[in-house]
Design a protein around this motif. Sequence first.
Motif, PDB file in Angstrom:
ATOM      1  N   GLY A  61      40.737 -39.771 -17.968  1.00  0.00           N
ATOM      2  CA  GLY A  61      41.125 -40.554 -16.792  1.00  0.00           C
ATOM      3  C   GLY A  61      40.068 -40.570 -15.699  1.00  0.00           C
ATOM      4  O   GLY A  61      39.707 -41.633 -15.174  1.00  0.00           O
ATOM      5  N   GLU A  62      39.522 -39.395 -15.379  1.00  0.00           N
ATOM      6  CA  GLU A  62      38.574 -39.318 -14.255  1.00  0.00           C
ATOM      7  C   GLU A  62      37.276 -40.064 -14.564  1.00  0.00           C
ATOM      8  O   GLU A  62      36.739 -40.781 -13.720  1.00  0.00           O
ATOM      9  CB  GLU A  62      38.226 -37.852 -13.931  1.00  0.00           C
ATOM     10  CG  GLU A  62      39.412 -36.938 -13.700  1.00  0.00           C
ATOM     11  CD  GLU A  62      39.791 -36.181 -14.973  1.00  0.00           C
ATOM     12  OE1 GLU A  62      40.091 -36.828 -15.992  1.00  0.00           O
ATOM     13  OE2 GLU A  62      39.794 -34.941 -14.925  1.00  0.00           O
ATOM     14  N   ARG A  63      36.764 -39.905 -15.798  1.00  0.00           N
ATOM     15  CA  ARG A  63      35.529 -40.609 -16.178  1.00  0.00           C
ATOM     16  C   ARG A  63      35.758 -42.117 -16.103  1.00  0.00           C
ATOM     17  O   ARG A  63      34.909 -42.866 -15.608  1.00  0.00           O
ATOM     18  CB  ARG A  63      35.105 -40.171 -17.593  1.00  0.00           C
ATOM     19  CG  ARG A  63      33.686 -40.525 -17.973  1.00  0.00           C
ATOM     20  CD  ARG A  63      33.503 -41.988 -18.364  1.00  0.00           C
ATOM     21  NE  ARG A  63      34.239 -42.344 -19.562  1.00  0.00           N
ATOM     22  CZ  ARG A  63      34.591 -43.589 -19.889  1.00  0.00           C
ATOM     23  NH1 ARG A  63      34.286 -44.609 -19.109  1.00  0.00           N
ATOM     24  NH2 ARG A  63      35.270 -43.835 -20.986  1.00  0.00           N
ATOM     25  N   CYS A  95      34.120 -30.544 -18.084  1.00  0.00           N
ATOM     26  CA  CYS A  95      32.706 -30.607 -17.668  1.00  0.00           C
ATOM     27  C   CYS A  95      32.188 -32.041 -17.628  1.00  0.00           C
ATOM     28  O   CYS A  95      31.417 -32.396 -16.737  1.00  0.00           O
ATOM     29  CB  CYS A  95      31.861 -29.747 -18.597  1.00  0.00           C
ATOM     30  SG  CYS A  95      32.208 -27.992 -18.370  1.00  0.00           S
ATOM     31  N   MET A  96      32.612 -32.883 -18.588  1.00  0.00           N
ATOM     32  CA  MET A  96      32.174 -34.277 -18.559  1.00  0.00           C
ATOM     33  C   MET A  96      32.649 -34.956 -17.276  1.00  0.00           C
ATOM     34  O   MET A  96      31.856 -35.599 -16.572  1.00  0.00           O
ATOM     35  CB  MET A  96      32.741 -35.043 -19.767  1.00  0.00           C
ATOM     36  CG  MET A  96      32.555 -36.545 -19.679  1.00  0.00           C
ATOM     37  SD  MET A  96      33.211 -37.434 -21.103  1.00  0.00           S
ATOM     38  CE  MET A  96      34.982 -37.254 -20.863  1.00  0.00           C
ATOM     39  N   CYS A  97      33.937 -34.801 -16.968  1.00  0.00           N
ATOM     40  CA  CYS A  97      34.489 -35.488 -15.796  1.00  0.00           C
ATOM     41  C   CYS A  97      33.949 -34.891 -14.506  1.00  0.00           C
ATOM     42  O   CYS A  97      33.687 -35.620 -13.544  1.00  0.00           O
ATOM     43  CB  CYS A  97      36.006 -35.445 -15.835  1.00  0.00           C
ATOM     44  SG  CYS A  97      36.665 -36.421 -17.194  1.00  0.00           S
ATOM     45  N   ALA A  98      33.775 -33.561 -14.467  1.00  0.00           N
ATOM     46  CA  ALA A  98      33.210 -32.931 -13.276  1.00  0.00           C
ATOM     47  C   ALA A  98      31.807 -33.475 -13.026  1.00  0.00           C
ATOM     48  O   ALA A  98      31.451 -33.828 -11.891  1.00  0.00           O
ATOM     49  CB  ALA A  98      33.180 -31.417 -13.435  1.00  0.00           C
TER      50      ALA A  98
END
Length: 401
Positions: A61-63, A95-98
């Motif tokens: 969702g965040e990405r 980690c991807m979205c962060a």
Amino acid sequence: MTAVPALQAAVALAAAQAEAAHARGTFGVGGVMLDAHGALLQAMPNRVIENGMLLDPTAHGERQLVDWYFARIAAGASLPPPSQITVVTSVDPCCMCAGALLAAGFRVVVAANDGQAGVNYDAGAAFPALPDGLRAAAQALFSYPEVGAPSPYARAASGASLPSFFLGQGIDAATQTRCVRAFEASAEVCQQTIHGDLARAGLLDPRTLAPDHPLVLAVRSVYRDALGYTCAGPQRPDAGLIPYLRAAQQADRAAGGDGDACALLDAFGNLVLCLPGALATSPIQTAYMRCVRAYSLLRHRLRSAGVAQAERYLGHPKHGTLLLLRGPDHGAASFMTLGAYGSTMEGPLPSENPHQFQYVQARLAPGQVQQLCEALPPLYRHAIKVMPSQVDDAALISAFA
Ligand SMILES: [Zn+2]
């Protein structure tokens, strides 16, 4: 009647996205994007799995919210600058979205913790998983509001101060529990779906297919030179890849990038894709993200259409090699890539292919890459063992030195 606190309402929206995702058989996580006044701009659920098959391992969702924002900006929409955007997530960003959120520069408000893949896995809001420069940014941008008792997940507020429209507010325990349950109820079955793929022994070499086979035509519609080169040995990228990488490098520069490229080699050493990034579209449209997404969407499309033996000829990337032209550095996009690699693998690498993730140009010393990877949250460090290594082929390295 008491007005619903703004933070509580935003977390309830994120929880509803998470529950909708879980109901559709994908990871039960969701997020919402708010403007400078706390008004809703967009909501996104996780879309990693669709119809029981892996669709896109990067579709968290965040990405997707980050890409949505920059796509709207590129289309001329009038949106607040990144520093005035807040993303509220049902679960701590992976980690991807962060990395994606830090690359964008958004504020982040987190409902539930995630001790395995969350960037704040130890719940200390000090972010030991991040490299130094990003750690300070996360401390300034990521908020973990108070969650009241009675709840096994009750916590004091930590991290950055909340945006002004949420100041002094907390999250109701029952709403946070909805976020936790949607995630926990979905995680195992989703990981099994991703790992239900064929083993290496079940794969067939697509180079044995006729040039006009539907599967060959489909992969060449995504990348014109697909299956045009085979390395001398599987899992050993070699100097024959130079022209393909160079073409993608030039395309990446022309598209506003720093000359990165990402190639996917299959289990037989065939070049399947070699793509540039599209950084002018969005700071997170890196070559890795575009390559993995293009391959995953292609596989999903062919499998959904019932193309015979698509699964056998286009195996899971874990059996092949993902090759970055530019190795890891300490930036947000690179951190996102390490995380996205973890999301692509989602579990242990096959024992016969421990060097699935390779790069040509070193931007950090091997010891620094190791340090970066060993600081990642437990899922990446212990289960997947994310650890990119430089290619062996000296001619390939020197071509891009
Ligand atoms: Zn994520």
